[in-house]
Design a protein around this motif. Structure first.
Motif, PDB file in Angstrom:
ATOM      1  N   SER A 122       0.844  -1.203   0.000  1.00  0.00           N
ATOM      2  CA  SER A 122       0.000   0.000   0.000  1.00  0.00           C
ATOM      3  C   SER A 122       0.875   1.246   0.000  1.00  0.00           C
ATOM      4  O   SER A 122       0.594   2.222  -0.694  1.00  0.00           O
ATOM      5  CB  SER A 122      -0.888   0.029   1.232  1.00  0.00           C
ATOM      6  N   ASP A 154      -5.531  -0.900  -4.910  1.00  0.00           N
ATOM      7  CA  ASP A 154      -4.978  -1.413  -3.650  1.00  0.00           C
ATOM      8  C   ASP A 154      -5.964  -2.354  -2.970  1.00  0.00           C
ATOM      9  O   ASP A 154      -6.855  -1.908  -2.248  1.00  0.00           O
ATOM     10  CB  ASP A 154      -4.625  -0.249  -2.729  1.00  0.00           C
ATOM     11  N   GLU A 155      -5.788  -3.642  -3.178  1.00  0.00           N
ATOM     12  CA  GLU A 155      -6.651  -4.650  -2.555  1.00  0.00           C
ATOM     13  C   GLU A 155      -8.118  -4.263  -2.627  1.00  0.00           C
ATOM     14  O   GLU A 155      -8.814  -4.258  -1.611  1.00  0.00           O
ATOM     15  CB  GLU A 155      -6.263  -4.862  -1.091  1.00  0.00           C
TER      16      GLU A 155
HETATM   17 MG   LIG Z   1      -2.189  -2.574   2.162  1.00  0.00          MG
END
Ligand SMILES: [Mg+2]
Ligand SMILES: Nc1ncnc2c1ncn2[C@@H]1O[C@H](COP(=O)(O)OP(=O)(O)OP(=O)(O)O)[C@@H](O)[C@H]1O
Ligand SMILES: Nc1ncnc2c1ncn2[C@@H]1O[C@H](COP(=O)(O)OP(=O)(O)OP(=O)(O)O)[C@@H](O)[C@H]1O
Ligand SMILES: [Mg+2]
Lengths: 220, 255, 279, 229, 255
Positions: free
Chosen positions: E45, E165-166
């Motif tokens: 991240s 991001d995820e």
């Molecule tokens: Mg992360």
């Protein structure tokens, strides 16, 4: 500002302070008990009592303490012909008002505890009562602290209204001195100082406790 | 045929007009590990909650060791002791330490002595590698650690059956592994378990039997190898497909 | 009560304090002079609004009463509109000293202490303290008041000041407003109510079952208009006005218009002061 | 029934303009509260923004200000502003004006704290996604942050109105003729004709306050529920 | 060799004394899809946030189309328009409808006309199957729908590169699929993308190149087929192992 006047007034303000503390203390005590009972009634939806509790909360929260006191102190004797002692009226009035506020505080504290906490206690084989006592209430109390402290300060401040029913607390002491001797500046100075003495510690201790709890805040 | 621990007989469950479980029946045998899978909203959580009498059912019956499970009966707390449940959200009691969380129910509910329970709790914590955390508060633990404590807490009541509802859904992948490993070990040791999960690889590895639920009914019930390689129904096939991806890249462009 | 010790010592100190304040205020005057009032076209007069029959508001929202009658005349002779400001006993000195009103015409008893804080004009009524109590348990002497009994007073009145000073052993119950005191008295909050005798007589005359057991307490006093200390132009005008009104026996007329229903004819000569001259 | 009406003094209400005057007293109360809340919202938003500054000096000043408001009874503040100001700095305030000053002083602190809380409760992600869309700081503030803050504030500021209304009976002490004062005037003017008017009038005032505050409370909790998700 | 869109050159990033990214370098080419995987806390991240200048870096440089990315520079808002980012938590603006969410930035930032942007937004919504939701508020959408709107919102700025991001970490499996399908389609159409994900099957299907990050460094960088079948490093092997489960049951007991 005349310091001789201030010094000569100190004993009077001390008496006023004691009355403020005395009425505030008992009023708050009543409000805590009343608030807790009411909150539990509302939470457990006890039939009939629940409706009464809700009406009580709405009425008390939506009318001024001053008017409530008038009603209790001047109105009720007219209706029933009983003499009411002003200190009792003040304490009862504050207790009733505070009870409504405390009830809301405790109730939202209980509601802030996730239902899944109750469910996991139940799935461990606890009874509802055990779960309430060991799991829900201890958490609810902590969630209620900030609002509880705010209520304490609010109720202590509300004692200043008691002057209208002839209770010689701090505010009335100041008003009376202004009326009798026109020592406005000194009287107001003293009343500010004495309120600081009463409320600043409550406020500071309250903030410290709140911060402690927030730091230790539950959950993830 | 091993003993039947749990019998679910033709139960109906609805929320208002919404029928969630529709005449569902299932027997769980001692030592058996059943994995329940199915699309979101198909009623998996509801089924587990009914078994634990957290939700009332509108028809049929559920029996544990022959005893009827009924949320309104006087001895429901008695029966619930025999059912261990772990939820998706780490539902540890935040105001108690790890150890206190574990020993509370055995002491209050089963009236066992503090020393005895503490000893057992410590052994179990040791097994899941969390003995050093026994005096920590839940907030000081990671999600995976909390879930392992929740499992220990349920185990310490010596339940006859353990229910797991997507216990890893809220966890980081690393932690998923540690929790699932704990469950694999329980399975190895012969615990009876009913598991709801979306981890297909894990389901395949742990299950004795896979139940595929859709629309409140058991659509398919099979041995995991069979289920994951050749599902019999189209609905199951379609569900399993959602976990597979066709490659979109040809990998012929050189950078 | 304990107030007395404090106040005895305080009176002089207070006088000092207010004198100092006055000196400080002298040029940027807090009060309005006669000319300023005339120019502005209206005068602010502080009266009671809940003290029948001296200053009260009738059911049509009009101010009425003995003080109000006089106030209207003052405005008329000044050639300005009158703006009544509802005032409490406790706030009368304050209202003048902070310039909230030009004149106080609110049953304001002339005392030495007050005279150090405000300027009184010529008197227009006689007054003493009186104590009213239920007829069946009439209090005719202060010694009848037991230690558990309370006497009702209104905060900031001469009754309060007198009793605190002279009978510190008597428990006082103090109220902000006249009507609160009255209601409390009727509810039995006190064995007696000490107030200006004009008022207690009026009360006993109009409400059944009450007697003025002590018609006179302390010295004979007078009631007079008051202005902010130092407002000489206004003070002189009022004094001239009071003297001038004697010709037409104004205050007798006032009495007959406003007080006679309450007191009857008997008290007229006893109460009314004409032309500022006390007989 | 007739006897009860007379006995408890309800009949007095309908004499002359009494009831209208009582309503007029209520209106004074409402007017002061509404003006004060309006001012408090404007000033409170400014204060709230200032309170989010990391500057230690503004922080300390705001803290002291909030603490004063938190622990001083409103009645003390009313006396200080109405009488104290005249004594100390020679300012003459109309009583209504003094009341507005005090209520605004109090309301601004409460609103400021609420605004601060609301601003800080906007998740960091909201700022970040605005930035990653290329919005600059002021665009982010005006298009994203402030509108969300206002929704959170609305119910709370409505609640503040009821609390101010409930505090207004105190202003009788600084000589504002509001509902309770009108009631006292009526009680006294009728002390012969209707000796028990106190009960009736205080009851009516009680009901009037409830009738004014309750709907406002309901509105606030309705909005709170509606906007909470 | 295709054009390089993004150049990350030897960047360092630390929080306090904690070095998170340690001399990391990476080039992203036009139309390339890079998947970044690695254990939790390895800095994935953080890397994406540095690219978007949401975090300052302590060393090295990041350039988009040759332009330096620097959070303090005056034209940072300018550069950020060219980078689309979608976060894990659906970060739609709750007080605006779906359509308003999408057209806000193109109108305010790029000063495009409302009609034009609305038309494009509607086309994009149509593509992800959400045109009928255009006047809904975010709270009326499911998690998966919110994420698809977030993707459309980023796309509508015509970014040169998209960062994910995820984006499915907080979603139910069904919804995971619908979001990932949207991303697969973007990849098919040639978008340049940098994706952080824990869905290994998806990573394998979408990636042109897989980057395995651990301890703030690129440990392995490979073609997805190679990486998932024969990872070169032991660390990557170990990481991949956490997604595999050994069967614990023998399935020889008959019930
Ligand atoms: Mg992360
Ligand atoms: N308390 C409730 N009131 C009304 N409907 C409910 C309630 N709880 C669940 N439902 C509905 O029941 C259905 C089944 O819910 P359940 O939680 O059992 O699904 P699930 O299979 O566990 O899904 P998931 O995989 O998302 O956890 C859903 O359609 C849900 O909307
Ligand atoms: N604001 C911050 N302040 C201090 N440390 C931080 C901050 N944000 C992240 N970190 C630390 O930086 C490291 C990398 O965090 P990052 O969020 O980039 O990991 P990640 O690879 O995205 O992990 P995940 O898969 O869990 O999302 C972690 O150890 C984290 O604790
Ligand atoms: Mg579920």
């Amino acid at each position: 500002m005349n310091w001789d006047v201030i010094v000569s007034y100190l004993p009077l303000y001390k008496d006023g302070l004691l009355i403020t503390l005395y009425t505030g203390w008992f009023g708050i005590l009543i409000s805590i008990v009343l608030g807790l009972v009411t909150a539990l009634i509302v939470h457990f939806k006890v039939p009939v009592l629940k409706t009464i509790a809700k009406i009580y909360i709405e009425i008390l929260r939506n009318t001024p303490l001053l008017i409530q006191l008038f009603f209790i102190y001047y109105g009720i004797p007219k209706l029933f012909g009983i003499v009411t002692d002003e200190l009792t009226c003040g304490i009862v009035g504050l207790g009733l008002l505070g009870g409504a506020y405390m009830a809301e505080t405790f109730r939202s504290g209980i509601e802030a505890v996730d239902t899944i906490q109750m469910e996991s206690a139940l799935s461990l084989g606890m009874t509802r009562r055990q779960a309430m006592f060991h799991i829900i209430l201890p958490q609810a109390v902590t969630y209620s602290v900030p609002a509880f402290v705010a209520n304490l300060i609010f109720l202590l401040k509300e004692t200043s209204v008691f002057s209208c029913i002839s209770i010689l607390e701090l505010m009335f002491t100041a008003k009376d001195r202004i009326a009798v001797s026109s020592t406005t500046v000194e009287s107001l100075f003293l009343v500010v100082v004495f309120y600081l003495i009463v409320l600043l510690p409550v406020s500071i201790i309250g903030s410290v406790v709140e911060r402690r709890l927030r730091y230790a805040s539950f959950g993830n | 045929m091993a003993d039947t621990v749990l019998t679910i007989n033709n139960i109906n469950k609805s929320y208002g007009d919404n029928l969630i479980l529709n005449g569902l029946s299932l027997d769980v045998h001692k030592g058996e590990v059943i994995v329940i899978i199915g699309p979101s909203g198909c009623g998996k959580s509801t089924l587990l909650r009914c078994i634990n009498a957290l939700e009332p059912i509108q028809g049929g019956e559920i029996r544990l060791d022959g005893e009827l499970i009924d949320g309104n009966s006087r001895n429901i707390a008695q029966i619930r002791q025999k059912i261990g449940m772990v939820f998706q959200n780490y539902e540890l009691f935040p105001h108690k330490t790890v150890l206190q969380n574990i020993i509370l129910a055995p002491m209050k509910v089963q009236k066992r002595s503090k020393d005895e329970v503490t000893e057992e709790a410590e052994q179990l914590l040791e097994r899941v590698g969390l003995l050093d955390k026994k005096d920590s508060y839940p907030r000081q633990l990671s999600g995976g650690q909390k879930q392992r404590v929740a499992i220990v807490r349920a185990l310490c009541m010596h339940p006859e059956i353990m229910l797991f509802d997507e216990v890893t859904a809220a966890l980081d992948p690393e932690m998923v592994r540690e929790v699932l490993d704990t469950m694999l070990e329980l399975a190895k040791n012969g615990s009876t378990m009913l598991i709801v999960t979306h981890e297909m690889n894990f389901a395949r590895a742990i299950a004795d039997r896979v139940i595929f639920l859709d629309g409140g009914e058991i659509v398919e019930e099979a041995d995991p190898e069979d289920f994951f390689t050749y599902p019999k129904t189209e609905r199951a096939q379609k569900f399993l497909d959602t976990f597979e991806y066709e490659s979109v890249k040809h990998h012929d462009n050189e950078y | 009560s304990k107030a007395t010790d404090a106040d005895k010592g305080v009176t002089e100190a207070v006088a000092d304090a207010s004198n100092n304040a006055d000196n400080g205020d002298s040029d940027d005057t807090i009060y309005r002079t006669l000319d300023q009032i005339k120019k502005s076209g209206s005068i602010k007069i502080g009266v009671f609004s809940d003290k029948n029959p001296f200053g009260f508001v009738d059911e049509n929202g009009e101010y009425q009463g003995y003080d109000v009658y006089f106030a209207r005349r003052i405005a008329k002779d000044l050639g300005v509109e009158v703006e009544f400001v509802s005032t409490e006993a406790a706030n009368r000195v304050e209202a003048l000293q902070t310039g909230k009103v030009d004149i106080i015409l609110a049953n304001f008893t002339v005392t030495e202490e007050r005279a150090q804080q405000v300027d009184f004009a010529l008197p227009y009524m006689n007054v003493a303290l009186g104590v009213v109590s239920p007829s069946d348990k009439a209090i005719t002497d202060l010694s009848q008041i037991g230690t558990d009994d309370a006497v009702i007073v209104i905060s900031g009145t001469t009754a309060e000041i007198y009793l605190e000073e002279n009978n510190p052993e008597i428990t006082l119950k103090k109220y902000d407003t006249y009507s609160d005191a009255k209601t409390a008295f009727e509810n039995g909050q006190g064995v007696a109510w000490a107030n200006d005798n004009t008022e207690v007589i009026a009360y006993a005359n109009t409400v059944d079952g009450y007697t003025v057991g002590i018609p006179k307490l302390g010295s004979d006093d007078t009631i007079a208009p008051a202005v902010t200390k130092g407002n000489e132009s206004l003070l002189n005008w009022i004094n001239d006005e009071i003297k001038y009104l004697a010709d037409e026996q104004f205050f007798h007329k006032d009495y007959e218009e406003t007080l006679v229903d309450t007191y009857g004819k008997d008290y007229e000569e006893e109460l009314v002061v004409e032309g500022g001259v006390i007989k | 029934m007739q006897a009860l009406v007379t006995d408890l003094g309800f009949d007095v209400l309908f004499k002359g303009t009494n009831f209208t005057r009582l309503l007029g007293g209520m209106w004074v109360t409402l007017k002061i509260s509404l003006i004060s809340v309006a001012l408090s919202i404007v000033l409170g938003i400014l204060l709230g923004v200032v309170m989010t500054f990391k500057n230690p000096v503004t922080k300390a000043i705001c803290r002291v200000y909030l603490e004063i408001v938190r622990i001083m009874p409103q009645l003390v503040l009313l006396f200080i502003v109405y009488y104290g100001s005249a004594r100390l700095i020679g300012l003459k305030f109309e009583p209504e004006f003094a009341a507005v000053i005090v209520f605004t002083f109090w309301g601004t602190a409460e609103m400021g704290d609420l605004v601060r809380g609301a601003l800080q409760s906007i998740p960091k992600h909201q700022y970040e996604s605005a930035y990653s869309l290329g919005l600059n700081r002021s665009q982010t503030y005006f298009s994203i942050v402030i509108p969300q803050t206002i929704r959170r504030l609305m119910p709370l500021s409505i609640n503040l109105v009821t609390r101010m209304i409930k505090t207004t009976p105190l202003i009788v002490m600084i000589e504002v003729v509001e509902a309770t004062k009108v009631a006292r005037q009526i009680i006294d003017a009728n002390r012969v004709a209707s000796p028990n008017a106190a009960f009736g009038l205080f009851f009516v005032i009680f009901v009037l306050y409830f009738a004014v505050c309750w709907p406002i409370s309901l509105l606030a909790s309705h909005l709170e529920k509606k906007w909470s998700n």
